[in-house]
Design a protein around this motif. Structure first.
Motif, short mmCIF file in Angstrom:
data_model
loop_
_atom_site.label_atom_id
_atom_site.label_comp_id
_atom_site.label_asym_id
_atom_site.label_seq_id
_atom_site.Cartn_x
_atom_site.Cartn_y
_atom_site.Cartn_z
N GLN A 163 39.03 -81.08 -62.26
CA GLN A 163 40.66 -80.87 -62.41
C GLN A 163 41.14 -80.75 -61.03
OE1 GLN A 163 39.96 -76.84 -64.25
NE2 GLN A 163 38.93 -77.91 -66.02
N LEU A 164 41.03 -81.70 -60.13
CA LEU A 164 41.47 -81.73 -58.91
C LEU A 164 43.07 -81.32 -58.59
CD1 LEU A 164 39.82 -84.96 -57.59
CD2 LEU A 164 39.21 -82.56 -57.05
N LYS A 165 43.42 -80.82 -57.85
CA LYS A 165 44.87 -80.28 -57.76
C LYS A 165 45.48 -81.18 -56.86
CE LYS A 165 43.44 -75.24 -57.88
NZ LYS A 165 43.02 -74.04 -57.35
N SER A 166 44.69 -81.98 -56.16
CA SER A 166 45.34 -83.01 -55.13
C SER A 166 44.15 -84.01 -55.06
CB SER A 166 45.92 -82.40 -54.01
OG SER A 166 45.29 -81.90 -53.01
N LYS A 167 44.58 -85.08 -54.96
CA LYS A 167 43.61 -85.91 -54.48
C LYS A 167 42.84 -86.11 -53.02
CE LYS A 167 42.24 -91.07 -55.66
NZ LYS A 167 42.98 -92.24 -56.43
N PRO A 168 41.76 -85.97 -52.70
CA PRO A 168 41.37 -85.88 -51.36
C PRO A 168 41.52 -87.27 -50.71
CG PRO A 168 39.87 -84.73 -52.70
CD PRO A 168 40.80 -85.35 -53.75
N LYS A 169 41.98 -87.44 -49.62
CA LYS A 169 42.25 -88.74 -48.96
C LYS A 169 41.26 -88.73 -47.71
CE LYS A 169 46.15 -89.78 -51.14
NZ LYS A 169 46.08 -90.54 -52.02
N GLU A 170 40.83 -90.14 -47.90
CA GLU A 170 39.84 -90.51 -46.56
C GLU A 170 40.31 -90.02 -45.30
OE1 GLU A 170 38.22 -94.40 -44.43
OE2 GLU A 170 38.68 -94.59 -46.55
N GLY A 171 39.43 -89.43 -44.49
CA GLY A 171 39.95 -88.78 -43.26
C GLY A 171 40.14 -87.52 -43.22
N ARG A 172 40.43 -86.81 -44.41
CA ARG A 172 40.67 -85.24 -44.54
C ARG A 172 39.38 -84.55 -44.64
NH1 ARG A 172 46.43 -84.67 -46.22
NH2 ARG A 172 47.42 -86.07 -45.03
N ASP A 232 23.96 -64.62 -48.67
CA ASP A 232 25.48 -64.48 -48.61
C ASP A 232 26.16 -65.98 -48.91
OD1 ASP A 232 25.61 -61.82 -48.12
OD2 ASP A 232 25.48 -62.14 -45.79
N PRO A 233 27.20 -66.18 -49.17
CA PRO A 233 27.91 -67.38 -49.27
C PRO A 233 28.08 -68.31 -47.84
CG PRO A 233 29.46 -65.79 -50.35
CD PRO A 233 28.38 -64.84 -49.65
N VAL A 234 28.20 -69.57 -47.99
CA VAL A 234 28.01 -70.44 -46.83
C VAL A 234 29.35 -71.18 -47.14
CG1 VAL A 234 27.03 -72.25 -45.70
CG2 VAL A 234 25.63 -70.29 -46.53
N LYS A 235 30.08 -71.26 -46.10
CA LYS A 235 31.34 -72.08 -46.16
C LYS A 235 31.09 -73.42 -45.35
CE LYS A 235 34.69 -68.67 -46.13
NZ LYS A 235 35.90 -68.06 -45.80
N VAL A 236 31.56 -74.58 -45.91
CA VAL A 236 31.15 -75.78 -45.34
C VAL A 236 32.25 -76.48 -45.55
CG1 VAL A 236 29.89 -78.21 -45.96
CG2 VAL A 236 28.70 -75.76 -46.47
N GLU A 237 32.52 -77.40 -44.22
CA GLU A 237 33.86 -78.36 -44.27
C GLU A 237 33.13 -79.81 -44.69
OE1 GLU A 237 37.00 -77.61 -43.68
OE2 GLU A 237 36.50 -75.60 -43.83
N MET A 238 33.84 -80.39 -45.59
CA MET A 238 33.30 -81.54 -46.12
C MET A 238 34.04 -82.90 -46.08
SD MET A 238 32.07 -82.02 -50.13
CE MET A 238 30.60 -81.10 -49.97
N PRO A 239 33.98 -83.68 -45.03
CA PRO A 239 34.82 -84.76 -44.67
C PRO A 239 34.81 -85.55 -45.78
CG PRO A 239 32.87 -84.90 -43.33
CD PRO A 239 32.60 -83.86 -44.09
N VAL A 240 36.08 -86.49 -45.99
CA VAL A 240 36.36 -87.29 -46.92
C VAL A 240 36.09 -88.65 -46.49
CG1 VAL A 240 37.83 -88.27 -48.77
CG2 VAL A 240 37.84 -85.67 -48.25
N LYS A 241 35.40 -89.31 -47.22
CA LYS A 241 34.70 -90.65 -46.38
C LYS A 241 35.31 -91.86 -47.44
CE LYS A 241 32.36 -89.09 -43.23
NZ LYS A 241 32.55 -89.32 -41.63
N PRO A 242 35.14 -93.00 -46.94
CA PRO A 242 35.40 -94.26 -47.95
C PRO A 242 34.82 -94.24 -49.30
CG PRO A 242 35.02 -95.04 -45.92
CD PRO A 242 34.86 -93.59 -45.73
N PRO A 243 35.36 -94.53 -50.43
CA PRO A 243 34.87 -94.58 -51.84
C PRO A 243 33.48 -95.26 -51.88
CG PRO A 243 36.78 -95.33 -51.97
CD PRO A 243 36.89 -95.17 -50.53
N THR A 244 33.27 -96.09 -50.96
CA THR A 244 31.66 -96.65 -50.94
C THR A 244 30.91 -96.23 -49.72
OG1 THR A 244 32.74 -98.64 -49.35
CG2 THR A 244 33.05 -98.85 -51.89
N TYR A 245 31.20 -95.30 -49.12
CA TYR A 245 30.65 -94.88 -48.06
C TYR A 245 29.10 -94.40 -48.34
CZ TYR A 245 28.84 -91.47 -44.29
OH TYR A 245 28.27 -90.89 -43.29
N THR A 246 28.17 -94.81 -47.37
CA THR A 246 26.61 -94.69 -47.75
C THR A 246 26.02 -94.19 -46.17
OG1 THR A 246 26.28 -96.29 -49.08
CG2 THR A 246 24.46 -95.64 -48.28
N PRO A 247 25.71 -92.80 -46.08
CA PRO A 247 25.30 -92.43 -45.08
C PRO A 247 24.05 -93.05 -44.51
CG PRO A 247 24.92 -90.73 -46.67
CD PRO A 247 25.70 -91.78 -47.45
#
Length: 157
Positions: free
Chosen positions: A117-126, A138-153
């Motif tokens: 139920q995405l509120k907006s589509k995440p864009k590469e680079g965001r 306790d909860p852990v906050k994480v910043e998750m970078p948006v990569k290309p659809p075919t990204y393989t780390p």
């Protein structure tokens, strides 16, 4: 001669006292009776769907007790579910275990997060902000970078 020995002795005594200040936490902060969680290697491939996305990361537990990832929240999705991959099929689960002194790897083709139920589509680079919730920590906050659809780390996620 005696006056010079006294300051030297005080410096040595002070150094010895400070050297013992680490106690049992000197191995990175672990407490044998508690989990010690951190998250890293997070990323989200840019979704090809308008209403769903996947997320991957690693939760490391340096502590002496196990914990469980019980839920995930993010402002970009109506809900984030935790999935386990069994025999090539994904199943939503209530939690995933993080062993003491071990890690939980959420990776492509394996256990992962589903942003629904995405509120907006995440864009590469965001970057997408998520909060991981656990049974005992306790909860852990994480910043998750948006990569290309075919990204393989390179780390194999």
């Amino acid at each position: 001669m005696r006056r010079r020995l006294v300051p030297t002795a005080l410096v040595i005594a002070g150094a010895l006292a400070l050297g013992g200040c680490g106690g049992s936490d000197s191995d990175g902060g672990s407490d044998s009776g508690k989990p010690d969680l951190s998250a890293g290697s997070a990323y989200m491939p840019q979704p090809v769907s308008d209403d769903m996305a996947a997320g991957f990361l690693t939760v490391t537990n340096k502590g002496g007790a196990a914990d469980e990832l019980t839920s995930v929240t993010s402002d970009i999705a109506g809900q984030v579910t935790v999935h386990k991959t069994v025999g090539g099929a994904m199943q939503e689960v209530k939690s995933l275990k993080i062993p003491a002194g071990g890690r939980l790897e959420l990776k492509s083709g394996g256990d992962h997060l589903m942003f629904e139920q995405l509120k907006s589509k995440p864009k590469e680079g965001r970057t997408v902000s998520v909060e991981l919730h656990f049974a005992h920590s306790d909860p852990v906050k994480v910043e998750m970078p948006v990569k290309p659809p075919t990204y393989t780390p390179t780390t194999g996620h």
